[in-house]
Design an enzyme around this catalytic site. Structure first.
Site, PDB file in Angstrom:
ATOM      1  N   ARG A 150       0.796  -1.148  -0.043  1.00 48.19           N
ATOM      2  CA  ARG A 150       0.166   0.015   0.159  1.00 48.19           C
ATOM      3  C   ARG A 150       0.896   1.171   0.027  1.00 48.19           C
ATOM      4  NH1 ARG A 150      -2.223  -3.700   3.994  1.00 48.19           N
ATOM      5  NH2 ARG A 150      -4.425  -4.417   3.396  1.00 48.19           N
ATOM      6  N   LYS A 175      -1.827  -1.989   7.356  1.00 44.58           N
ATOM      7  CA  LYS A 175      -3.130  -1.699   7.655  1.00 44.58           C
ATOM      8  C   LYS A 175      -3.563  -2.522   8.672  1.00 44.58           C
ATOM      9  CE  LYS A 175      -7.327  -0.748   5.367  1.00 44.58           C
ATOM     10  NZ  LYS A 175      -8.319  -0.891   4.168  1.00 44.58           N
ATOM     11  N   HIS A 242      -2.625   2.735  -6.027  1.00 44.05           N
ATOM     12  CA  HIS A 242      -3.473   1.481  -5.107  1.00 44.05           C
ATOM     13  C   HIS A 242      -3.758   0.658  -6.657  1.00 44.05           C
ATOM     14  CE1 HIS A 242      -5.321  -0.211  -1.720  1.00 44.05           C
ATOM     15  NE2 HIS A 242      -5.939  -0.562  -2.574  1.00 44.05           N
ATOM     16  N   ARG A 245      -1.139  -1.960  -6.971  1.00 44.65           N
ATOM     17  CA  ARG A 245      -1.474  -3.050  -6.017  1.00 44.65           C
ATOM     18  C   ARG A 245      -2.292  -4.143  -6.270  1.00 44.65           C
ATOM     19  NH1 ARG A 245      -1.566  -4.651  -0.300  1.00 44.65           N
ATOM     20  NH2 ARG A 245      -3.609  -4.986   0.517  1.00 44.65           N
ATOM     21  N   HIS A 268      -4.279  -9.173   3.966  1.00 43.53           N
ATOM     22  CA  HIS A 268      -5.878  -9.093   4.076  1.00 43.53           C
ATOM     23  C   HIS A 268      -6.084  -9.880   5.464  1.00 43.53           C
ATOM     24  CE1 HIS A 268      -6.481  -8.426  -0.205  1.00 43.53           C
ATOM     25  NE2 HIS A 268      -6.364  -7.227   0.220  1.00 43.53           N
ATOM     26  N   TYR A 277     -10.217 -10.836  -6.474  1.00 45.27           N
ATOM     27  CA  TYR A 277      -9.062 -10.817  -7.724  1.00 45.27           C
ATOM     28  C   TYR A 277      -9.218 -12.101  -8.359  1.00 45.27           C
ATOM     29  CZ  TYR A 277      -6.967  -6.918  -5.101  1.00 45.27           C
ATOM     30  OH  TYR A 277      -6.710  -5.750  -4.555  1.00 45.27           O
TER      31      TYR A 277
END
Length: 296
Positions: A150, A175, A242, A245, A268, A277
């Site tokens: 990120r 994150k 992003h 990414r 995640h 994805y």
């Protein structure tokens, strides 16, 4: 009692006791400030279900909020009002009966493999004024597309976090305040090695891995945006970092990476987030379709 005084106490509690990130606190503050400004609320006693609902109507009709934006505002105000109730500043949550819009199931925007290669070539061959910028900027874009970091994670990356010899990148408190390791490909290692050698030549000693050209400090968000804007002009298509990414995730799946490993590399919390994805990669779905036994 003034709502901004209460809100400041809420921000401090969220930051120092709950351990939320500064970005999360910034989002909370923006949400509360916007609510107070648009609805002209100064006191906590002026908070009503009517003016909270009016905020969302204004956001969706005047400001053209997307469903995702409305959901973020809804979540932020819900956390704030729930905290106010726990501290006895309020005796009801005015957002409880306000519905959240259905989240749109949009596929993540990405670059094709060909465009990704072309972008890296543009970044490397850009007419820079010095060699440091060439190697640094190519290393930045390579890190986005070969490691899937990120933007905040890349800017916070420390020199000690990048182990080129052992082909590993350590993301410290990404994150959700989660640590993770990301394996490094030989292609990325080559780009990073070129940058590190140039970084040493320029006598950059700051702890941040990606540094400013002029000062011995870390690259800033503004500095990154400034160069990305220049690259977009040459590339001919607007993109966010992003999106790079998303490109990493999709290309990894197309290359045969399993969804569990990709989820860990992306950082995640829920593997369901990574499964989007699968639908963004037509090549991956096509390869799975070939496994139908009746195709033979």
């Amino acid at each position: 009692m003034e709502i901004q005084i209460i809100a400041k106490e809420f921000y401090e509690h969220s930051l120092y006791f709950k351990g939320f990130s500064k970005e999360t606190i910034k989002r909370y503050k923006y949400t509360v400030d916007l609510y107070c400004k648009i609805m002209e609320v100064q006191l906590i006693e002026q908070v009503t279900q009517q003016n909270v609902r009016a905020l969302f109507f204004h956001g969706r009709t005047v400001r053209q909020w997307s469903p995702n934006t409305a959901i973020i505002f809804h979540k932020s105000l819900h956390v704030f009002f729930t905290w106010c109730i726990s501290k006895h500043y309020m005796d009801f949550n005015p957002i409880d009966d306000i519905e959240r819009p259905k989240l749109q199931q949009k596929l993540p925007k990405k670059l094709t493999k060909q465009d990704a290669h072309r972008l890296l070539e543009i970044v490397y061959n850009y007419p820079y004024t010095n060699r440091f910028l060439r190697y640094r900027n190519h290393a930045i874009f390579a890190t986005f597309m070969f490691a899937g970091l990120r933007k905040s994670e890349l800017l916070n990356l420390k020199y000690a976090d990048v182990d080129i010899e052992n082909l590993t990148i350590f993301v410290n408190q990404g994150k959700g305040s989660k640590d993770r390791f990301i394996p490094m490909s030989q292609t990325l290692a080559k780009s990073l090695r070129n940058y590190v050698e140039e970084r040493k030549r320029c006598k950059k000693t700051c702890p941040e891995f990606f540094t400013s050209q002029v000062q011995n400090t870390g690259l800033t968000q503004f500095g990154l945006k400034h160069f990305v804007d220049k690259v977009q002009t040459v590339f001919g298509t607007r993109f966010s970092v992003h999106k790079l990414r998303h490109t990493f995730a999709t290309l990894m799946l197309e290359g045969g990476c399993d969804i569990y490993s990709l989820s860990k590399m992306m950082g995640h919390s829920d593997i369901k987030t990574t499964t989007i994805y699968l639908y963004a990669s037509a090549d991956h779905l096509r390869s799975q379709m070939l496994k139908h036994p009746m195709n033979e």
